[in-house]
Enzyme design. Structure first.
Site: not given
Length: 259
Positions: A141, A154
């Site tokens: 990400s 995350y």
């Protein structure tokens, strides 16, 4: 459609979002595709809407479910040569406001980090033993490089995925298994739950990155994650890593696994 270039592909978290988008493109290119997900109903809808896509229901936060998936792959998809570690969950809550039970935090870490590491250990040796070309795609990400204050766990887990992907690539150097890190920016999927979708159009993202997932480049970004600031940082990290790895002299996968 069967051709000499047909691949056998496993995509975790393939019932929606990026995983489903990639599954559609692999399948429409003539490849055999197995997707995983936690919701049998969603998987049934995928199978109905995408003829030929095979499904496996299981919660990859659970190590016994990961082992069950690996055994399923050995039985029904023994020619596996593409593993896409994509399954994800994102809790949008800042550190100071996070009062959730630890089990929720642990679940997020297990889906995002434990699952790809464990599945790599379970499946890569099988992929190597086949003797042909193989590919691991780990989905990280933009948050791995620029932490997101609204999703700190995350971001931290994806940073760890990035780090592991670098060392996995080094361990597989000299084998026929290549490693690609797919680095999405914000993409408008259902990752963070209803009402939290924002970012790039999923189809636009998948259309752009799918042709690049051929092992020819170690990282594949899109939009903000393909900009010079990120790519220059990755290049600098790679140079530092290769020097450190050469001095460490840690062995990679045994020559017996190299074909």
């Amino acid at each position: 459609m069967t051709t000499p270039e047909t691949r056998s592909v496993l995509i975790t978290g393939g019932s929606a979002g990026i995983g489903l988008g990639l599954a559609r493109r692999y399948r429409r290119a003539g490849h055999r595709v197995l997707v995983t997900g936690r919701d049998p109903g969603r998987l049934a809808a995928v199978a109905a809407g995408e003829p030929g896509v095979e499904t496996f229901a299981g919660d990859l936060a659970d190590p016994t479910e990961r082992e069950r998936l690996a055994e399923h792959v050995r039985r029904v998809l023994p020619a596996l040569d593409v593993l896409v570690n994509n399954a994800g969950v994102q809790r949008r809550v800042g550190i100071a406001a996070d009062a959730a039970p630890w089990s929720e935090v642990q679940n997020e870490i297990d889906v995002l980090l434990s699952a790809p590491l464990h599945l790599t250990r379970l499946l890569v040796p099988m992929m190597l033993d086949r003797g042909g070309p193989a590919l691991v795609v780990n989905v990280s990400s933009g948050g791995a490089f620029v932490p997101q204050t609204f999703a700190p766990v995350y971001s931290a887990a994806k940073a760890a995925v990035h780090s592991y992907t670098v060392t996995l690539r080094e361990a597989l150097d000299g084998t026929r298994c290549q490693v690609v890190e797919l680095i999405p920016p914000a993409v408008a999927t259902g990752l963070a739950g209803p009402g939290a979708a924002h970012g790039a159009d999923p189809d636009e993202f998948c259309d752009a990155v799918f042709p690049l997932l051929d092992g020819s480049r170690p990282e594949v970004g899109f939009g903000p994650t393909a900009e010079p600031g990120i790519t220059a940082r990755i290049d600098a990290e790679r140079r530092a890593f290769l020097g450190s790895a050469a001095r460490a002299g840690v062995p990679g996968f045994a020559p017996a696994s190299r074909h």
